[in-house]
Structure formats: C-alpha cells, structure tokens
Scaffold this motif. Structure first.
Motif, mmCIF file in Angstrom:
data_model
loop_
_atom_site.group_PDB
_atom_site.id
_atom_site.type_symbol
_atom_site.label_atom_id
_atom_site.label_comp_id
_atom_site.label_asym_id
_atom_site.label_seq_id
_atom_site.Cartn_x
_atom_site.Cartn_y
_atom_site.Cartn_z
ATOM 1 N N CYS A 126 37.604 39.686 32.814
ATOM 2 C CA CYS A 126 38.942 39.106 32.975
ATOM 3 C C CYS A 126 38.757 37.714 33.566
ATOM 4 O O CYS A 126 37.630 37.259 33.761
ATOM 5 C CB CYS A 126 39.810 39.974 33.884
ATOM 6 S SG CYS A 126 39.146 40.170 35.556
ATOM 7 N N VAL A 130 42.149 36.951 38.563
ATOM 8 C CA VAL A 130 42.766 38.273 38.435
ATOM 9 C C VAL A 130 42.053 39.268 39.347
ATOM 10 O O VAL A 130 40.814 39.338 39.353
ATOM 11 C CB VAL A 130 42.702 38.756 36.977
ATOM 12 C CG1 VAL A 130 43.280 40.166 36.843
ATOM 13 C CG2 VAL A 130 43.450 37.791 36.071
ATOM 14 N N ASP A 131 42.813 40.016 40.116
ATOM 15 C CA ASP A 131 42.241 41.011 41.030
ATOM 16 C C ASP A 131 41.912 42.279 40.258
ATOM 17 O O ASP A 131 42.707 43.212 40.184
ATOM 18 C CB ASP A 131 43.235 41.318 42.158
ATOM 19 C CG ASP A 131 42.671 42.310 43.166
ATOM 20 O OD1 ASP A 131 41.437 42.460 43.230
ATOM 21 O OD2 ASP A 131 43.472 42.951 43.884
ATOM 22 N N TYR A 132 40.725 42.284 39.659
ATOM 23 C CA TYR A 132 40.287 43.448 38.889
ATOM 24 C C TYR A 132 38.765 43.556 38.993
ATOM 25 O O TYR A 132 38.072 42.557 38.804
ATOM 26 C CB TYR A 132 40.699 43.319 37.422
ATOM 27 C CG TYR A 132 40.265 44.507 36.596
ATOM 28 C CD1 TYR A 132 41.054 45.659 36.547
ATOM 29 C CD2 TYR A 132 39.058 44.489 35.903
ATOM 30 C CE1 TYR A 132 40.644 46.757 35.808
ATOM 31 C CE2 TYR A 132 38.642 45.596 35.165
ATOM 32 C CZ TYR A 132 39.434 46.716 35.127
ATOM 33 O OH TYR A 132 39.030 47.817 34.403
ATOM 34 N N SER A 134 40.817 46.311 41.250
ATOM 35 C CA SER A 134 41.507 46.144 42.526
ATOM 36 C C SER A 134 40.630 46.676 43.653
ATOM 37 O O SER A 134 39.962 47.696 43.511
ATOM 38 C CB SER A 134 42.849 46.879 42.506
ATOM 39 O OG SER A 134 42.662 48.265 42.312
ATOM 40 N N LEU A 156 43.572 33.166 34.368
ATOM 41 C CA LEU A 156 44.627 34.142 34.608
ATOM 42 C C LEU A 156 44.659 35.250 33.553
ATOM 43 O O LEU A 156 45.625 36.019 33.490
ATOM 44 C CB LEU A 156 45.991 33.440 34.672
ATOM 45 C CG LEU A 156 46.142 32.403 35.787
ATOM 46 C CD1 LEU A 156 47.549 31.829 35.792
ATOM 47 C CD2 LEU A 156 45.801 33.002 37.145
ATOM 48 N N GLY A 158 44.176 38.699 32.056
ATOM 49 C CA GLY A 158 43.966 40.052 32.555
ATOM 50 C C GLY A 158 42.910 40.787 31.749
ATOM 51 O O GLY A 158 42.501 40.327 30.676
#
Length: 245
Positions: A126, A130-132, A134, A156, A158
């Motif tokens: 990603c 992006v917080d992945y 989480s 940005l 995903g």
C-alpha cells in the motif's frame, strides 16, 4: 480514438500528479526515487517491468540482502525461526528484506532491528501514508530509522489484493537469497519464491511439522529443489561466502 484521448489526458495531468505525490511524500518525511536516480536500487532493474518510481522513507543500505517471508498466521515456532535467522544474519551485516505483514514478516523485521547495527527493508503493499497493517506504525518508524520503508504505490493508496503479488516481485528482486518460513501451498510467499527463481536468486526453505498446513509450502519448495535452511550459516555461506558464524 477513445484510448488516445485518454492517454493524452493522463499525459497532460502527469506533471500535476507528480507534484502532488511529491508533496505527499515530503509530508510523510519520505522522498520519491525514480529509475533515473543514482539511489534507485540497481537490483530492481533485473525485473522485466521495474517500478518507475519508489516512495522511500529512510535510507536504502548498500549491503548483501536476504528476504525472509512466510505466513501471516505464523505459529510461535515460525515467528521464532524468522526472528532468530533475521537477527543472526543482520548481526553479520546482511540487510533483511520482508513485506511488513503480520506473522513471519514482522518477526523478521524485529529480529533484524534487535541486532547490533541491524538493518531491514520493508516493501509495502500500500502507500506509505496508509496505516496497514493496523498497529504496525511503531514498527514502521523503527524500520525507517534502521533501514527503509519502500512502496511503488501512491502514498495514499490503500491495500488491494492485486498489490501484494506486485510487491512480492520487488521483494524477490531486492534479495540476494529468499528464505521461506511457513507458508500454504497457495500463498504470496511462494509467489515471491517463484519470482526469485526466475531472477536467478537462491531459494531456501525451513522445514516444519508435517501435519501443519503452514509447512506445506516450504516442504513443496524443498521437494522441488530449494535449499534446506537449518541454521543462519546456510544462508551466510551464499550471501557472505567469506564469513562464518
């Protein structure tokens, strides 16, 4: 004609989009690296379609590399193997490459970070913004301090299902050798291994319990000729042939 008009529209907006992406990278404390830049990883040029642009947070170290990949649902055994191998290899100056996922990937990154002077590269599926997955933000900060986070996707963007096979080819290209620790027979880890073989990289696999589905991938690789990995020196003999443990 429709395709031509669409291509012209994209070309007309390319400079604007590039400037916006550069601003986003700057905001994240990252930078964009193109194939024309000296800092672009030369190993990626082995790919038939090398990423034209990378977003990079941290520094890309020039050193031998090993990719450690495996199941997101790793058992305690799998996580221990990944962390132990990563720490031992990193202590000898090997840069650990992985995919920033839960399970084996995260254990490999943490093992490298735990070594004195250890360095690691995380290739994301990603964008950098992006917080992945989480909960991995703190791990990402540590990786950027002792290596780099890398993505060929917009900052940005995903996570998408198709992003991960694309990411896996980058992991394989960056690696001097690939170690597979726990993986199902249909998994991204085996995709990475196939890319590595296509690129002429050495593939290693760690054996596991025969009744564990997560052992099927490594065992299939071993059956088909992958090198057996029982100790970090098995990989050091390949990536640092003059080193010992």
């Amino acid at each position: 004609r429709t395709q031509l008009l669409r291509a012209q529209e994209v070309a007309a907006r390319a400079a604007e989009r590039a400037a916006r992406e550069r601003e986003r990278a700057d905001h994240l404390g990252a930078r964009l690296v193109t194939r024309l830049d000296d800092s672009y990883p030369r190993a990626l040029l082995d790919l038939p379609l090398a990423p034209p642009v990378l977003a990079v947070s941290g520094e890309l170290p020039l050193a031998p590399t090993v990719a450690i990949v495996g199941s997101r649902r790793a058992s305690p055994y799998g996580r221990e193997v990944a962390e132990t191998f990563a720490r031992a290899l990193a202590a000898h100056g090997v840069v650990i490459v992985s995919g920033f996922a839960r399970g084996v990937d995260a254990a490999a990154h943490r093992g490298a970070l735990a070594a004195n002077g250890g360095r690691t590269l995380a290739v994301l599926g990603c964008g950098l913004g992006v917080d992945y997955p989480s909960g991995h933000a703190a791990l990402g900060v540590d990786i950027a301090r002792q290596g780099a986070l890398i993505s060929e996707f917009p900052c940005l963007a995903g996570p998408r299902t198709w992003h991960f096979p694309v990411r896996n080819r980058v992991i394989a290209a960056l690696a001097g050798a690939v170690l597979v620790v726990q993986a199902a027979t249909r998994s991204g880890s085996l995709v990475t291994a196939r890319h590595a073989l296509d690129l002429g990289r050495e593939v290693f696999a760690v054996p596991g319990e025969i009744f564990d589905e997560r052992s099927l991938g490594p065992h299939a690789l071993l059956r088909d000729g992958a090198a057996l990995a029982l100790h970090p020196r098995d990989l050091l003999d390949i990536v640092l042939p003059n080193e010992g443990t």
